[in-house]
Design a protein around this motif. Structure first.
Motif, PDB file in Angstrom:
ATOM      1  N   UNK A   3       0.851  -1.192   0.000  1.00  0.00           N
ATOM      2  CA  UNK A   3       0.000   0.000   0.000  1.00  0.00           C
ATOM      3  C   UNK A   3       0.888   1.244   0.000  1.00  0.00           C
ATOM      4  N   UNK A   4       0.666   2.136  -0.982  1.00  0.00           N
ATOM      5  CA  UNK A   4       1.488   3.341  -1.047  1.00  0.00           C
ATOM      6  C   UNK A   4       0.661   4.625  -1.158  1.00  0.00           C
ATOM      7  N   UNK A   5      -0.655   4.539  -0.923  1.00  0.00           N
ATOM      8  CA  UNK A   5      -1.492   5.744  -0.905  1.00  0.00           C
ATOM      9  C   UNK A   5      -2.383   5.703   0.329  1.00  0.00           C
ATOM     10  N   UNK A   6      -2.795   6.889   0.766  1.00  0.00           N
ATOM     11  CA  UNK A   6      -3.626   6.973   1.968  1.00  0.00           C
ATOM     12  C   UNK A   6      -5.115   6.885   1.607  1.00  0.00           C
ATOM     13  N   UNK A   7      -5.966   7.056   2.590  1.00  0.00           N
ATOM     14  CA  UNK A   7      -7.412   6.916   2.393  1.00  0.00           C
ATOM     15  C   UNK A   7      -7.964   7.948   1.410  1.00  0.00           C
ATOM     16  N   UNK A   8      -7.449   9.169   1.460  1.00  0.00           N
ATOM     17  CA  UNK A   8      -7.920  10.206   0.536  1.00  0.00           C
ATOM     18  C   UNK A   8      -7.566   9.834  -0.904  1.00  0.00           C
ATOM     19  N   UNK A  10      -7.056   6.822  -2.066  1.00  0.00           N
ATOM     20  CA  UNK A  10      -7.893   5.677  -2.447  1.00  0.00           C
ATOM     21  C   UNK A  10      -9.277   6.143  -2.898  1.00  0.00           C
ATOM     22  N   UNK A  11      -9.861   7.053  -2.134  1.00  0.00           N
ATOM     23  CA  UNK A  11     -11.205   7.540  -2.462  1.00  0.00           C
ATOM     24  C   UNK A  11     -11.224   8.269  -3.797  1.00  0.00           C
ATOM     25  N   UNK A  12     -10.224   9.104  -4.038  1.00  0.00           N
ATOM     26  CA  UNK A  12     -10.162   9.854  -5.300  1.00  0.00           C
ATOM     27  C   UNK A  12     -10.009   8.900  -6.473  1.00  0.00           C
ATOM     28  N   UNK A  49     -11.273   0.611 -14.861  1.00  0.00           N
ATOM     29  CA  UNK A  49     -11.094  -0.618 -14.084  1.00  0.00           C
ATOM     30  C   UNK A  49      -9.758  -0.607 -13.339  1.00  0.00           C
ATOM     31  N   UNK A  50      -8.715  -0.101 -13.989  1.00  0.00           N
ATOM     32  CA  UNK A  50      -7.416  -0.032 -13.321  1.00  0.00           C
ATOM     33  C   UNK A  50      -7.442   0.974 -12.170  1.00  0.00           C
ATOM     34  N   UNK A  51      -8.103   2.103 -12.357  1.00  0.00           N
ATOM     35  CA  UNK A  51      -8.209   3.097 -11.275  1.00  0.00           C
ATOM     36  C   UNK A  51      -9.025   2.543 -10.110  1.00  0.00           C
ATOM     37  N   UNK A  52     -10.074   1.784 -10.407  1.00  0.00           N
ATOM     38  CA  UNK A  52     -10.857   1.146  -9.341  1.00  0.00           C
ATOM     39  C   UNK A  52      -9.974   0.162  -8.580  1.00  0.00           C
ATOM     40  N   UNK A  56      -9.090   0.318  -4.658  1.00  0.00           N
ATOM     41  CA  UNK A  56      -9.440  -0.819  -3.800  1.00  0.00           C
ATOM     42  C   UNK A  56      -8.212  -1.367  -3.075  1.00  0.00           C
ATOM     43  N   UNK A  57      -7.090  -1.476  -3.795  1.00  0.00           N
ATOM     44  CA  UNK A  57      -5.910  -2.109  -3.212  1.00  0.00           C
ATOM     45  C   UNK A  57      -5.020  -1.131  -2.444  1.00  0.00           C
ATOM     46  N   UNK A  58      -5.125   0.160  -2.740  1.00  0.00           N
ATOM     47  CA  UNK A  58      -4.268   1.140  -2.074  1.00  0.00           C
ATOM     48  C   UNK A  58      -2.896   1.237  -2.695  1.00  0.00           C
ATOM     49  N   UNK A  59      -2.748   0.721  -3.908  1.00  0.00           N
ATOM     50  CA  UNK A  59      -1.471   0.732  -4.610  1.00  0.00           C
ATOM     51  C   UNK A  59      -1.583   1.601  -5.846  1.00  0.00           C
ATOM     52  N   UNK A  60      -0.671   2.532  -6.023  1.00  0.00           N
ATOM     53  CA  UNK A  60      -0.676   3.429  -7.175  1.00  0.00           C
ATOM     54  C   UNK A  60       0.546   3.141  -8.038  1.00  0.00           C
ATOM     55  N   UNK A  61       0.314   2.866  -9.320  1.00  0.00           N
ATOM     56  CA  UNK A  61       1.406   2.522 -10.238  1.00  0.00           C
ATOM     57  C   UNK A  61       2.377   3.691 -10.407  1.00  0.00           C
TER      58      UNK A  61
END
Length: 71
Positions: A3-8, A10-12, A49-52, A56-61
């Motif tokens: 996981x490399x992103x926070x809750x905000x 993830x929501x965005x 689908x990739x952004x979803x 969901x996973x909290x991982x940003x490419x």
């Protein structure tokens, strides 16, 4: 994938992904036989689908490649 992103973030990403997927489906339905609209619609659905998945996973490419994103 760690996981490399926070809750905000993830929501965005989740909201952007849902919006993009819906727009892609609308383009596919309303586009008829136009191959350009079909291609754009398929691309929007795949990107959404990739952004979803990222939301969901909290991982940003992009962040995984070392770039800093504002969210």
């Amino acid at each position: 994938m760690k996981c490399n992103i926070d809750a905000k973030g993830k929501a965005v990403r989740l909201v952007i992904g849902l919006f993009s997927a819906v727009i892609g489906i609308v383009l596919l339905v309303l586009g008829g036989d136009d191959p350009l609209l079909a291609g754009i619609g398929i691309g929007a659905c795949i990107g959404g689908a990739f952004a979803i998945f990222e939301g969901w996973s909290g991982w940003c490419a992009i962040r995984a490649m070392g770039f800093r994103t504002p969210l």
